[in-house]
Design a protein around this motif. Structure first.
Motif, PDB file in Angstrom:
ATOM      1  N   ARG A 183     -19.134  37.563  30.514  1.00 18.06           N
ATOM      2  CA  ARG A 183     -19.788  39.011  30.696  1.00 18.06           C
ATOM      3  C   ARG A 183     -21.073  39.354  29.872  1.00 18.06           C
ATOM      4  NH1 ARG A 183     -16.022  42.143  33.452  1.00 18.06           N
ATOM      5  NH2 ARG A 183     -13.832  40.955  33.371  1.00 18.06           N
ATOM      6  N   SER A 184     -20.835  38.733  28.256  1.00 18.50           N
ATOM      7  CA  SER A 184     -22.126  38.912  27.671  1.00 18.50           C
ATOM      8  C   SER A 184     -23.219  37.872  28.305  1.00 18.50           C
ATOM      9  CB  SER A 184     -21.859  38.306  26.210  1.00 18.50           C
ATOM     10  OG  SER A 184     -20.727  39.070  25.860  1.00 18.50           O
ATOM     11  N   PHE A 185     -23.178  36.945  28.711  1.00 18.14           N
ATOM     12  CA  PHE A 185     -24.322  36.354  29.315  1.00 18.14           C
ATOM     13  C   PHE A 185     -24.698  36.787  30.469  1.00 18.14           C
ATOM     14  CE2 PHE A 185     -26.281  32.777  31.768  1.00 18.14           C
ATOM     15  CZ  PHE A 185     -27.399  32.300  30.666  1.00 18.14           C
ATOM     16  N   HIS A 186     -23.979  37.302  31.203  1.00 14.94           N
ATOM     17  CA  HIS A 186     -24.264  38.065  32.508  1.00 14.94           C
ATOM     18  C   HIS A 186     -25.259  39.129  32.306  1.00 14.94           C
ATOM     19  CE1 HIS A 186     -23.712  40.381  36.455  1.00 14.94           C
ATOM     20  NE2 HIS A 186     -23.523  39.173  37.094  1.00 14.94           N
ATOM     21  N   GLN A 187     -24.792  39.998  31.291  1.00 16.41           N
ATOM     22  CA  GLN A 187     -25.696  41.034  30.784  1.00 16.41           C
ATOM     23  C   GLN A 187     -27.290  40.774  30.363  1.00 16.41           C
ATOM     24  OE1 GLN A 187     -25.071  44.243  29.210  1.00 16.41           O
ATOM     25  NE2 GLN A 187     -23.585  44.394  30.913  1.00 16.41           N
ATOM     26  N   ILE A 188     -27.361  39.452  30.117  1.00 17.03           N
ATOM     27  CA  ILE A 188     -28.883  39.174  29.621  1.00 17.03           C
ATOM     28  C   ILE A 188     -29.457  38.280  30.940  1.00 17.03           C
ATOM     29  CG2 ILE A 188     -28.554  39.277  27.120  1.00 17.03           C
ATOM     30  CD1 ILE A 188     -28.208  36.167  27.346  1.00 17.03           C
ATOM     31  N   LYS A 189     -28.637  38.148  32.085  1.00 19.18           N
ATOM     32  CA  LYS A 189     -29.054  36.992  32.914  1.00 19.18           C
ATOM     33  C   LYS A 189     -30.410  37.665  33.692  1.00 19.18           C
ATOM     34  CE  LYS A 189     -27.531  36.605  37.805  1.00 19.18           C
ATOM     35  NZ  LYS A 189     -27.130  36.930  38.891  1.00 19.18           N
ATOM     36  N   ASP A 190     -30.641  38.975  33.917  1.00 18.78           N
ATOM     37  CA  ASP A 190     -31.682  39.390  34.643  1.00 18.78           C
ATOM     38  C   ASP A 190     -33.041  39.254  33.777  1.00 18.78           C
ATOM     39  OD1 ASP A 190     -30.446  39.697  36.818  1.00 18.78           O
ATOM     40  OD2 ASP A 190     -30.100  41.953  36.686  1.00 18.78           O
ATOM     41  N   VAL A 191     -32.853  39.521  32.512  1.00 19.30           N
ATOM     42  CA  VAL A 191     -34.207  39.620  31.364  1.00 19.30           C
ATOM     43  C   VAL A 191     -34.514  38.269  31.197  1.00 19.30           C
ATOM     44  CG1 VAL A 191     -34.957  40.403  29.214  1.00 19.30           C
ATOM     45  CG2 VAL A 191     -32.841  41.218  30.134  1.00 19.30           C
ATOM     46  N   LEU A 192     -33.452  37.174  31.292  1.00 16.89           N
ATOM     47  CA  LEU A 192     -33.792  35.706  30.989  1.00 16.89           C
ATOM     48  C   LEU A 192     -34.519  35.094  32.410  1.00 16.89           C
ATOM     49  CD1 LEU A 192     -30.203  34.327  30.004  1.00 16.89           C
ATOM     50  CD2 LEU A 192     -32.304  34.351  28.590  1.00 16.89           C
ATOM     51  N   LEU A 193     -34.112  35.718  33.453  1.00 14.96           N
ATOM     52  CA  LEU A 193     -35.102  35.288  34.741  1.00 14.96           C
ATOM     53  C   LEU A 193     -36.379  35.852  34.592  1.00 14.96           C
ATOM     54  CD1 LEU A 193     -32.215  35.667  37.301  1.00 14.96           C
ATOM     55  CD2 LEU A 193     -33.231  33.543  36.242  1.00 14.96           C
ATOM     56  N   VAL A 194     -36.517  37.143  34.181  1.00 12.30           N
ATOM     57  CA  VAL A 194     -37.941  37.648  34.263  1.00 12.30           C
ATOM     58  C   VAL A 194     -38.775  37.161  33.090  1.00 12.30           C
ATOM     59  CG1 VAL A 194     -39.016  40.243  33.808  1.00 12.30           C
ATOM     60  CG2 VAL A 194     -37.076  40.108  35.144  1.00 12.30           C
ATOM     61  N   SER A 195     -37.978  36.922  32.014  1.00 10.79           N
ATOM     62  CA  SER A 195     -39.044  36.312  30.960  1.00 10.79           C
ATOM     63  C   SER A 195     -39.204  34.692  30.957  1.00 10.79           C
ATOM     64  CB  SER A 195     -38.484  36.648  29.330  1.00 10.79           C
ATOM     65  OG  SER A 195     -36.754  36.038  29.385  1.00 10.79           O
ATOM     66  N   LYS A 196     -38.674  34.155  32.328  1.00 10.96           N
ATOM     67  CA  LYS A 196     -38.616  32.760  32.562  1.00 10.96           C
ATOM     68  C   LYS A 196     -38.115  31.886  31.340  1.00 10.96           C
ATOM     69  CE  LYS A 196     -42.801  33.168  35.712  1.00 10.96           C
ATOM     70  NZ  LYS A 196     -41.974  33.833  36.507  1.00 10.96           N
ATOM     71  N   LEU A 197     -37.237  32.342  30.793  1.00 10.91           N
ATOM     72  CA  LEU A 197     -36.655  31.194  29.807  1.00 10.91           C
ATOM     73  C   LEU A 197     -35.447  30.497  30.541  1.00 10.91           C
ATOM     74  CD1 LEU A 197     -35.890  33.973  26.665  1.00 10.91           C
ATOM     75  CD2 LEU A 197     -37.349  31.989  26.931  1.00 10.91           C
ATOM     76  N   ALA A 198     -34.941  30.906  31.891  1.00 12.68           N
ATOM     77  CA  ALA A 198     -33.966  30.136  32.482  1.00 12.68           C
ATOM     78  C   ALA A 198     -34.189  30.220  34.235  1.00 12.68           C
ATOM     79  CB  ALA A 198     -32.777  30.839  32.166  1.00 12.68           C
ATOM     80  N   THR A 199     -33.778  29.344  34.881  1.00 15.20           N
ATOM     81  CA  THR A 199     -33.972  29.335  36.151  1.00 15.20           C
ATOM     82  C   THR A 199     -32.748  29.747  36.893  1.00 15.20           C
ATOM     83  OG1 THR A 199     -33.121  27.270  36.617  1.00 15.20           O
ATOM     84  CG2 THR A 199     -35.552  27.322  36.086  1.00 15.20           C
ATOM     85  N   LEU A 200     -32.804  30.265  38.088  1.00 16.57           N
ATOM     86  CA  LEU A 200     -31.423  30.983  38.619  1.00 16.57           C
ATOM     87  C   LEU A 200     -30.553  29.907  38.526  1.00 16.57           C
ATOM     88  CD1 LEU A 200     -30.269  33.453  39.803  1.00 16.57           C
ATOM     89  CD2 LEU A 200     -31.321  32.583  42.037  1.00 16.57           C
ATOM     90  N   ALA A 201     -30.865  28.799  38.965  1.00 14.60           N
ATOM     91  CA  ALA A 201     -29.846  27.638  38.785  1.00 14.60           C
ATOM     92  C   ALA A 201     -29.167  27.189  37.550  1.00 14.60           C
ATOM     93  CB  ALA A 201     -30.320  26.316  39.265  1.00 14.60           C
TER      94      ALA A 201
END
Ligand code: SAM
Length: 268
Positions: free
Chosen positions: A217-235
């Motif tokens: 749940r905590s990771f899900h919260q930051i998922k979109d910001v991680l993608l936008v900031s390109k720190l992680a890919t969707l995969a």
């Protein structure tokens, strides 16, 4: 700070409600036993800063029936949940309003006690918070602070949890925050005009799958910001979420919640 990264990184209101309910179930017992031991029973006014969905503010209201409790938050979505909780519980001595604690003093007579939990970890700078909080309290008033160290851990170890911790740290750094608050907070308070009355640590063990779901749940919260900031890919993100869900469901896994420092400061 990269200003494309929002400073409050988490979702608010209904989107974060379940996670904050679980957090409260895990941390409220430790918070409440610390406060019951430390909070002067004759306190007539209590301020809960960054009150989120209002569990602790309503608890103050129920426990300290003769006191007036004020919960403030910058999110109207959280405040709507607070109002509903207060009405459902029937605690008329609690009121909520929108206020950014980093910007100006609360328009209210001075408080006997102020409280915050998991707030400083979401603030870029602490100077405004301490200036306004000290200004809001009476001389001799109590300031209670509960903030975490980071990261999460689990046994057996999980490579995905490690990766999630690293990403969480990278993101908080990009946003100018520090989720790992204990050491900097301990240093910071030395320069304040306060006495340290009590200090403790609290750390829950997450054992049920509901409690352990806090990880995904905590990771899900930051998922979109991680993608936008390109720190992680969707995969990457999907793999981590799947693995964290497996950790939560695995009856053999034991997860350590964040260690929290509990401070009771007194304004001189
Ligand atoms: C992680 S939640 C913690 C909620 C609650 N204290 C708890 O322990 O369950 C942090 C809360 O602080 C609020 N917040 C963030 N920045 C704030 C600010 N500058 N002034 C007041 N509230 C703020 C957020 O809207 C959010 O509801």
């Amino acid at each position: 700070m990269t200003k494309n990264t929002p400073s409050y990184l988490l979702q608010v209101g209904v989107a974060d409600r379940e996670r904050l309910e679980i957090l409260a179930e895990l941390y409220n017992p430790g918070s409440q036993s610390f406060l019951q031991a430390e909070l002067d029973k004759s306190s007539r006014s209590i301020l809960d800063i960054g009150c989120g969905p209002g569990q602790m503010a309503c608890w103050f209201g129920e426990k300290f029936l003769d006191s007036k409790v004020v919960g403030v938050d910058i999110s109207d979505a959280q405040l709507a949940i607070c109002e509903k909780r207060r009405n459902d519980l029937g605690v008329p001595n609690v009121q909520f309003f929108n206020h950014d604690i980093t910007v100006e003093k609360i328009d209210h007579p001075l408080f006997d006690a102020a409280y915050c939990r998991f707030l400083l970890m979401h603030l870029e700078k602490w100077d405004g918070f301490f200036e306004q909080t000290l200004a809001a309290c009476k001389p001799g008033g109590s300031i209670f602070i509960e903030e975490p160290a980071f990261p999460f851990f689990c046994y057996p170890e999980s490579a995905s949890l490690h990766r999630a911790n690293v990403l969480g740290n990278q993101l908080s750094t990009m946003a100018g925050l520090n989720f790992d608050c204990i050491a900097p907070l301990w240093r910071y308070i030395r320069h304040l005009d306060v006495d340290v009355c009590a200090v403790k640590f609290s750390q829950p063990a997450l054992t049920t799958s509901r409690e352990k779901s806090l990880l995904w749940r905590s990771f899900h919260q930051i998922k979109d910001v991680l993608l936008v900031s390109k720190l992680a890919t969707l995969a990457d993100v999907n793999e981590i979420l799947t693995d964290l869900d497996a950790v939560a469901r695995d009856p053999r896994s034991l997860v350590g919640g964040l260690r929290v420092i509990q401070l009771h400061l007194k304004k001189r």
